[in-house]
Write a protein that holds these residues in place. Structure first.
Motif, PDB file in Angstrom:
ATOM      1  N   ARG A  42     -16.985  -6.949  44.326  1.00  0.00           N
ATOM      2  CA  ARG A  42     -16.820  -5.693  44.009  1.00  0.00           C
ATOM      3  C   ARG A  42     -17.883  -4.771  45.077  1.00  0.00           C
ATOM      4  N   ASP A  43     -17.618  -3.608  45.401  1.00  0.00           N
ATOM      5  CA  ASP A  43     -18.444  -2.901  46.192  1.00  0.00           C
ATOM      6  C   ASP A  43     -18.892  -1.370  45.514  1.00  0.00           C
ATOM      7  N   ARG A  45     -17.683   1.572  46.006  1.00  0.00           N
ATOM      8  CA  ARG A  45     -16.747   2.298  45.454  1.00  0.00           C
ATOM      9  C   ARG A  45     -16.112   2.021  44.160  1.00  0.00           C
ATOM     10  N   HIS A  46     -16.295   0.733  43.481  1.00  0.00           N
ATOM     11  CA  HIS A  46     -16.022   0.361  42.360  1.00  0.00           C
ATOM     12  C   HIS A  46     -16.963   0.940  41.032  1.00  0.00           C
ATOM     13  N   ASP A  69     -24.182  -2.768  49.174  1.00  0.00           N
ATOM     14  CA  ASP A  69     -23.325  -3.701  48.748  1.00  0.00           C
ATOM     15  C   ASP A  69     -23.923  -5.336  49.044  1.00  0.00           C
ATOM     16  N   ASN A  73     -19.213  -8.000  50.745  1.00  0.00           N
ATOM     17  CA  ASN A  73     -18.580  -7.038  49.906  1.00  0.00           C
ATOM     18  C   ASN A  73     -18.594  -5.513  50.610  1.00  0.00           C
ATOM     19  N   GLY A  74     -17.472  -4.741  50.604  1.00  0.00           N
ATOM     20  CA  GLY A  74     -17.614  -3.527  50.891  1.00  0.00           C
ATOM     21  C   GLY A  74     -17.848  -3.107  52.443  1.00  0.00           C
ATOM     22  N   ARG A  75     -19.124  -2.327  52.599  1.00  0.00           N
ATOM     23  CA  ARG A  75     -19.208  -2.157  53.784  1.00  0.00           C
ATOM     24  C   ARG A  75     -19.835  -3.324  54.738  1.00  0.00           C
ATOM     25  N   HIS A  77     -18.761  -6.325  54.413  1.00  0.00           N
ATOM     26  CA  HIS A  77     -17.513  -7.287  54.429  1.00  0.00           C
ATOM     27  C   HIS A  77     -17.623  -8.331  55.217  1.00  0.00           C
ATOM     28  N   TRP A 202      -8.791  -0.281  48.899  1.00  0.00           N
ATOM     29  CA  TRP A 202     -10.234  -0.586  49.136  1.00  0.00           C
ATOM     30  C   TRP A 202     -10.327  -2.038  49.690  1.00  0.00           C
ATOM     31  N   TRP A 206     -11.499  -2.986  53.318  1.00  0.00           N
ATOM     32  CA  TRP A 206     -12.899  -3.711  53.551  1.00  0.00           C
ATOM     33  C   TRP A 206     -12.338  -5.292  52.762  1.00  0.00           C
TER      34      TRP A 206
END
Length: 323
Positions: A42-43, A45-46, A69, A73-75, A77, A202, A206
């Motif tokens: 998860r990142d 945004r979650h 993050d 994950n996320g940015r 990733h 999302w 990513w």
């Protein structure tokens, strides 16, 4: 029963496609700083609109909220995730230092609010650098050797996680299965389709590589807790309806470390999704006066004791000082 969580269709409409890694609100040079850490795959945004709710609930000056993050994950990733929780600490500290420097708040003590794998990282952070931390709120986490593996990851979750992380499930099916595992309230709420559409989008933007997801699973499985709590003010939160991690893990950790535990009677693993206002209220109250708050919350009772005095029902207005 009063519902503290907005309709998810409204919530989803307020979740932007891009989540800033910096301040959630404009803050002054004296603002407290809170770092939010998510869990497996998860990142930032979650978190949804939980950071805004936490900011509103915070007593006194609004905090600077940072949402780094985990690598993979996320940015982040495209980065390779470590296979040990302890090796995730320094990359996160680097992100936080950079964000604090950009906000002109370098050197400020940090409050950590972390869940699941993120809470394990928070524990490792507190072991290595306790002087950096003003307090921690840890949500639905588990550690070796306090609980057996079938409590740390419930058996019903094994096939879902393995199939999803090995790429054996279509993305919409995977995200729906994850929501069913991690939520007991939001998953049955209106607007859940919009929420899942966001999650799928999302992950498409990513994507978490399967190798990184497996490294995160390995890191969580092998993480070993210290015998004593880190020397940082600490509050545990748990959801009694957690289908992913048995709440017995939080209860055992609270007993072993003799730290306060508040248990939500209905919520699942993703407590900030299931009842964000309850989490924001408990966390902000604890962070505003962690030492005083702990005086009013009994440590989790022994194995034969009743957990009921620490269970706060969904939507309850009871605060730490009422316990």
């Amino acid at each position: 029963m009063r519902r503290s969580m907005m309709d998810l269709s409204e919530m989803a409409s307020r979740w932007p496609e891009r989540v800033s890694a910096g301040a959630s609100v404009a803050v002054s040079g004296t603002a407290p700083v809170c770092v939010l850490l998510r869990g497996l795959g998860r990142d930032a945004r979650h978190w949804g609109d939980f950071p805004a709710r936490l900011s509103r609930a915070w007593s006194g000056e609004r905090p600077l909220l940072l949402k780094p993050d985990l690598p993979g994950n996320g940015r982040a990733h495209l980065q390779t995730c470590a296979s040990r929780v302890e090796d995730m600490v320094e990359p996160l500290r680097e992100q936080v230092r950079a964000q604090l420097g950009a906000a002109g708040l370098g050197g400020r003590p940090l409050h950590l609010l972390a869940m699941s794998l993120g809470a394990m990282v928070a524990i490792a952070w507190a072991q290595r650098h306790p002087g950096e931390l003003a307090g921690m709120v840890l949500i639905n986490t588990s550690v070796r050797p306090l609980n057996p593996f079938w409590q740390r990851l419930r058996p019903r979750a094994w096939p879902v996680l393995l199939r999803s992380q090995l790429g054996l499930m279509a993305l919409p099916e995977r995200e729906a299965a994850i929501l069913a595992l991690t939520s007991r309230i939001a998953a049955d709420s209106p607007g859940v389709k919009a929420l899942l559409d966001d999650w799928v989008g999302w992950q498409q933007a990513w994507p978490v590589r399967h190798s990184n997801a497996l490294r995160q699973l390995l890191a969580a499985a092998r993480f070993h807790a210290p015998e004593q709590a880190p020397p940082v003010p600490l509050l545990l939160l748990a959801g009694a309806g957690d289908r992913l991690v048995d709440p017995a893990c939080s209860r055992r950790l609270a007993r072993t470390w003799q730290v306060p535990l508040l248990e939500h009677a209905q919520a699942g693993h993703d407590l900030p999704l299931d009842d964000p206002d309850w989490v924001a209220h408990q966390a902000s109250l604890f962070f505003s006066r962690p030492a005083a708050s702990c005086q009013f919350v009994s440590p989790c009772p022994g194995p034969q004791g009743r957990v009921a005095p620490l269970v706060i029902g969904k939507g309850s207005d009871r605060a730490l000082s009422d316990g």
